[in-house]
Design a protein around this motif. Structure first.
Motif, PDB file in Angstrom:
ATOM      1  N   LEU A   1       0.837  -1.196   0.000  1.00 64.40           N
ATOM      2  CA  LEU A   1       0.000   0.000   0.000  1.00 64.40           C
ATOM      3  C   LEU A   1       0.876   1.251   0.000  1.00 64.40           C
ATOM      4  CD1 LEU A   1      -2.965   0.818   0.082  1.00 64.40           C
ATOM      5  CD2 LEU A   1      -2.761   1.060   2.546  1.00 64.40           C
TER       6      LEU A   1
ATOM      7  N   TYR B   1      -1.201  -8.044  -4.071  1.00 69.99           N
ATOM      8  CA  TYR B   1      -2.359  -8.636  -3.410  1.00 69.99           C
ATOM      9  C   TYR B   1      -2.803  -9.926  -4.076  1.00 69.99           C
ATOM     10  CZ  TYR B   1      -2.598  -4.225  -0.940  1.00 69.99           C
ATOM     11  OH  TYR B   1      -2.297  -3.153  -0.163  1.00 69.99           O
TER      12      TYR B   1
ATOM     13  N   LEU C   1       0.907   4.133  -2.880  1.00 69.43           N
ATOM     14  CA  LEU C   1       0.710   5.558  -2.590  1.00 69.43           C
ATOM     15  C   LEU C   1       1.942   6.356  -2.969  1.00 69.43           C
ATOM     16  CD1 LEU C   1      -1.205   5.358   0.805  1.00 69.43           C
ATOM     17  CD2 LEU C   1      -2.091   5.929  -1.458  1.00 69.43           C
TER      18      LEU C   1
ATOM     19  N   ALA D   1      -0.450  -3.379  -7.516  1.00 70.77           N
ATOM     20  CA  ALA D   1      -1.598  -3.863  -6.750  1.00 70.77           C
ATOM     21  C   ALA D   1      -1.904  -5.317  -7.092  1.00 70.77           C
ATOM     22  CB  ALA D   1      -2.821  -2.985  -7.033  1.00 70.77           C
TER      23      ALA D   1
END
Lengths: 280, 311
Positions: free
Chosen positions: A4, A55, A8, A51
């Motif tokens: 994460l 994940y 960001l 991402a």
């Protein structure tokens, strides 16, 4: 957590670069104007890639951009065959037929003020209708090969081109028409030398709107029945097999073809209507 | 006066279209009709199906003028006549209970609810993004080129994937169709709204500055009101795009209700009248939606003193 933060971080870095570029002295030069959206796009793709990897998102839901690129590169023959079937045979043929038909009807209607006043509202109304729904009917009539797709496309592009052409042909002032009359020009000379050139910006507006409609019509009509080749066929069968990377590869082709088609029209417009204020 | 000046030409054009349609019914259906007539021992020339197949619809129609009437009453025509479509519409819209699955009103509501939800989402997001683009230079330079490019891309091709993607993470029913509708109505609203919010010229912006207006007042009292004509123009494009999106969203998943489902059912079970009725139902719905928006547009602009802009 790490992933994460990384996502960001990529976002913040991309945004920082773009803010610097947008507020720099060179922000209005052509190069920077292309660079900023390119950086923005690359930032999004990088976030997407991270991402999916971090994940472990299943390829059935969302494949990573790199997977899509690999699929794209390894299935170029298939994609070319689909492009040829859907864009060249279906969309382009239909576009040309619809365009010629619209020009013909517009010129006929143009001879009578009465018809013009009737065709403008009816055509504008038809242009707002979900014409793509006629696809099953045309597939039934003309078979599942490209002819039915071309027919759907022709009907879809007909109305926007018609309305814009008719509106454009009305766009000369009484003073200009009177001047032609003082020159002794009849219907055809004043059409070719005054009213058609004056209508060109309108006509190209219609032609540009129609490029996207043509691709939509050709692809969506294939959902109703097609030979075993074509972009719409490939998308619907790949969705059925949950091969999302192939679906995305087809969407990349559709996006490239759509932009190229529109770009080609815009380029022709620039060449033909160089005298118009919007092009200078 | 002005309305009457357009009404008569419009009626004429519609009458011409209807006339072409009615004339086309005979040659389109003549092969089916001839086969049916032959089965009922009515004389048809030529009398074998193989020979009739060789002929075009027009020449077969000219040789069998006696059975023209039958082409308008076939149960499964290639091209239904206007009165058959009208009867089917009347039957499924007015005569059936609106909650029944056989009623077109029920299917219209299924599609319409997805359309309206998606339109609301897409419009809201579109307006917010447009405000961001107008007030933030970075956003303008990064996002605006993509918003314009995206209008040249056949986004509708994404529809089957969105449905399946959302289905595999457990979201079904109304929402996936609405997402497609939202996506389609989003971009016209962004592009139109950005143009509208930028429509006040330098003189007007300067005037507000001499009034010592802050940014919020500049937005609410000048930019937002000035953008209204542009907003309504893109809303009208957006709502018809949203309806198309919802209909196409019903196609690839084998939806059981909605206009798209009716078209598929008519197509697969060989009931062309059902397909045509669904098509006209969708067209009437689109027309009503645009008409409602036009009405709101005229009311709003008149109250704002921009009645001239609406004409």
């Amino acid at each position: 957590m790490m992933a994460l933060a990384l996502i960001l971080g990529v976002w913040a870095a991309g945004w920082w670069v773009n803010t610097r570029l947008a507020h720099s002295a060179a922000s209005d030069t052509a190069g920077v104007r292309l660079l900023i959206p390119a950086v923005f796009g690359l930032t999004l793709i990088a976030m997407w890639e991270i991402a999916v990897r971090a994940y472990d998102i299943s390829g059935v839901i969302l494949p990573a951009p790199s997977d899509i690129a690999v699929t794209f590169a390894s299935s170029i023959p298939t994609l070319m065959a689909d492009f040829n079937q859907t864009i060249i045979k279906g969309a382009l043929t239909g576009y040309i037929i619809g365009m010629i038909a619209a020009f013909g009807v517009a010129l006929l209607a143009d001879r009578s003020d009465f018809l013009t006043r009737g065709i403008l509202p009816v055509g504008a109304f038809m242009a707002a209708l979900p014409i793509v729904g006629t696809a099953p009917i045309f597939v039934k009539w003309l078979g599942s090969d490209w002819e039915s797709k071309a027919a759907v496309v022709a009907v879809m592009v007909f109305f926007p081109i018609l309305v814009n052409t008719v509106a454009g042909l009305r766009d000369t002032s009484a003073m200009q028409r009177d001047l032609m009359r003082t020159y002794g020009a009849g219907y055809w000379p004043s059409l070719l030398k005054l009213r058609l050139p004056a209508a060109l910006p309108f006509i190209f507006n219609g032609l540009k709107i129609a490029t996207t409609l043509a691709l939509i019509g050709a692809i969506v009509a294939e959902f109703f029945g097609s030979p075993t080749v074509g972009m719409g066929f490939r998308i619907s069968t790949s969705v059925g097999r949950l091969a999302m990377d192939m679906v995305w590869a087809e969407i990349v082709v559709a996006a490239l073809a759509g932009s190229a088609f529109y770009g080609a029209m815009a380029l022709i417009e620039k060449r033909v209507t160089f005298w118009h204020p919007s092009q200078r | 006066m002005n309305a009457l000046r357009t009404l008569f030409p419009v009626v004429t054009v519609i009458a011409v279209i209807l006339g072409i349609w009615i004339a086309a019914v005979v040659p389109m259906n003549i092969h089916l009709t001839a086969d049916q007539a032959a089965r009922q021992d009515i004389a048809v020339t030529p009398d074998t199906p193989a020979e009739r197949k060789e002929l075009s619809g027009l020449s077969l129609a000219l040789q069998n003028t006696g059975i023209w009437g039958m082409t308008y009453t076939l149960e499964r025509p290639r091209l239904p006549s206007p009165h058959q479509v009208g009867a089917e519409l009347w039957d499924t819209v007015v005569m059936k209970n609106p909650t029944s699955r056989r009623s077109l009103v029920y299917h219209a509501w299924v599609t319409l609810s997805a359309t309206l939800l998606g339109f609301a989402i897409g419009t809201t997001l579109g307006i917010l993004l447009a405000v961001g683009i107008v007030y933030n230079r970075t956003m303008d330079k990064s996002v605006m080129p993509w918003a314009i490019t995206s209008q040249t891309i056949p986004i509708l091709a994404l529809a089957p994937m969105v449905i399946v993607m959302m289905g595999s993470i457990g979201i079904q029913g109304l929402l996936p169709k609405s997402i497609i509708s939202a996506y389609l109505s989003f971009f016209p609203v962004v592009v139109g709204m950005v143009k509208g919010l930028r429509s006040p010229d330098g003189m007007q912006l300067d005037l507000l500055r001499t009034y010592n207006a802050n940014a919020g007042q500049g937005f609410w009292k000048l930019r937002l009101p000035a953008s209204m004509p542009y907003l309504f123009a893109s809303l009208k494009i957006g709502i018809s795009a949203a309806l198309v999106g919802a209909i196409v969203g019903e196609l690839p998943t084998g939806a059981r209700a909605g206009f798209g489902a009716r078209m598929l059912v008519g197509d697969q079970y060989g009931q062309p009248i059902v397909t045509w009725a669904a098509l006209f139902g969708a067209a009437i719905t689109a027309a009503l939606l645009v008409a409602i928006l036009s009405l709101i547009e005229r009311r709003t602009l008149r109250r704002m003193g921009m009645a001239g802009a609406a004409a």
